[in-house]
Scaffold this motif. Structure first.
Motif, PDB file in Angstrom:
ATOM      1  N   GLY A 186      13.996 -46.640  80.130  1.00 42.44           N
ATOM      2  CA  GLY A 186      13.764 -45.895  81.373  1.00 42.44           C
ATOM      3  C   GLY A 186      15.005 -45.889  82.253  1.00 42.44           C
ATOM      4  N   TRP A 195       7.022 -48.305  76.247  1.00 41.14           N
ATOM      5  CA  TRP A 195       7.393 -46.932  76.634  1.00 41.14           C
ATOM      6  C   TRP A 195       6.111 -46.163  76.974  1.00 41.14           C
ATOM      7  N   LYS A 252      11.750 -38.865  75.798  1.00 46.14           N
ATOM      8  CA  LYS A 252      11.618 -38.690  77.254  1.00 46.14           C
ATOM      9  C   LYS A 252      12.223 -37.348  77.674  1.00 46.14           C
ATOM     10  N   TYR A 277      13.705 -43.488  72.557  1.00 46.45           N
ATOM     11  CA  TYR A 277      12.994 -43.296  73.831  1.00 46.45           C
ATOM     12  C   TYR A 277      13.642 -42.170  74.622  1.00 46.45           C
ATOM     13  N   ASP A 283       5.400 -43.966  79.287  1.00 41.87           N
ATOM     14  CA  ASP A 283       5.447 -42.588  79.796  1.00 41.87           C
ATOM     15  C   ASP A 283       5.807 -41.556  78.721  1.00 41.87           C
ATOM     16  N   ILE A 284       5.809 -41.948  77.459  1.00 37.80           N
ATOM     17  CA  ILE A 284       6.002 -40.921  76.428  1.00 37.80           C
ATOM     18  C   ILE A 284       4.809 -40.931  75.465  1.00 37.80           C
TER      19      ILE A 284
END
Ligand SMILES: [Zn+2]
Length: 324
Positions: free
Chosen positions: A292, A69, A123, A119, A71-72
């Motif tokens: 995602g 993960w 997100k 997630y 993008d976090i």
């Protein structure tokens, strides 16, 4: 005093002034140097919480990168917490928007082994943070990880560190008569243990405290991997909610399954007993790699849920302008 003495005195005074100016200058210079040297650490310790909290955030970031993960970054969001779990993990939440009414509450990671739900909620927190203009008039509360002990266990577990299923631990009216009895009748499966008494767990008390503080009109709780939408809500306006849900299910191509509620479940406590529109999103799998993909898929309906106009406060709540 002779002219010579006056001149000497003047020279002495001037030298003293120059010295004094130098001292002041050096004093300023060193003060400024010290100030700028220590500024980062002052700001750092002012903005961040105790060292345990920092450890927790870095454990989450480590776990996130392990799951891919990328993008976090949990450290980029400002969190509030007042309670910790049995394993001393903070129960975190964050709020967005200027509105103090019409709140929507988001819950993730109630079951610690339902990994992509965590997630999805982190997100969402990033998304809302990065688009402040879109959400400035809202009241959005996100508690992305309700069961950090289960999530951070060497092998993640549904239950918390005391072995309690947090979605069976709410103090619903039917808890005392039915929770333990139903659990025994269904074969005493450990994953569904409702606890020794209602609201025995910090994680349950945390959710109750958020409901009490923010008085939300809507709650979205994310689970996996049963692959459907389910909902509970105020009986007076459940039909409008169902109509709205049917539309959302078609748009998302995600089935609606009305499974009812259990003694001690959130749907029972918040939807049935507290008349809050309570939506459960069951993701299609617990596969970390699909986080995602799930965010892409469900983001439009999550935004529509935020915008779903509800008037009144529980128990007299109603969905208006259902065409939106
Ligand atoms: Zn679950």
């Amino acid at each position: 005093m002779s002219i010579h003495q006056i001149a000497v005195n003047n020279i002495y005074m001037r030298n003293q002034m120059i010295k004094h100016k130098r001292i002041v200058w050096w004093h300023c210079f060193f003060s400024c140097l010290l100030f700028f040297l220590f500024l980062p650490s002052v700001v750092y310790s002012y903005d961040s919480s105790p060292s345990d909290f920092k450890k927790f955030i870095s454990a989450l970031e480590q776990q996130s990168s392990l799951y891919g993960w990328k993008d976090i970054k949990q450290g980029e969001i400002s969190w509030e917490y007042y309670r910790t779990t049995k394993n001393k993990h903070p129960l975190i939440f964050t709020t967005f928007g200027n509105n103090t009414g019409n709140c929507v509450l988001f819950f993730g990671g109630v079951h610690g082994d339902e990994l992509p739900t965590v997630y999805l909620m982190f997100k969402l927190a990033h998304y809302v943070k990065n688009n402040p203009a879109m959400f400035k008039d809202k009241c959005i509360v996100i508690a992305p990880l309700l069961n950090p002990d289960g999530f951070l266990a060497a092998s993640p577990t549904r239950v918390n560190a005391s072995g309690v299923d947090l979605n069976r631990n709410f103090p619903t009216k039917d808890w005392k008569a039915q929770a333990i009895r139903e659990w025994i009748a269904k074969g005493k499966i450990k994953r569904y243990y409702p606890g020794a008494k209602p609201a025995s767990e910090q994680e349950t008390l945390f959710q109750m405290a958020l409901i009490k503080r923010f008085k939300p009109q809507k709650i979205l709780s994310v689970h996996s991997p049963l692959n459907f939408f389910d909902y509970d809500g105020p009986s007076s306006d459940l039909n409008s909610f169902e109509q709205w849900m049917e539309k959302i299910c078609k748009e998302t191509n995600h089935p609606l399954k009305k499974i009812g509620y259990y003694p001690g479940s959130l749907g029972n406590y918040a939807g049935h007993e507290h008349n809050i529109f309570t939506l459960t999103l069951e993701l299609p799998s617990s596969d970390t790699k699909r986080g995602g993909e799930y965010f892409e898929k469900f983001q439009p309906s999550i935004l529509k849920f935020i915008d779903l106009p509800v008037v009144g406060s529980p128990p007299h709540v109603k969905i208006v302008n259902n065409e939106k």
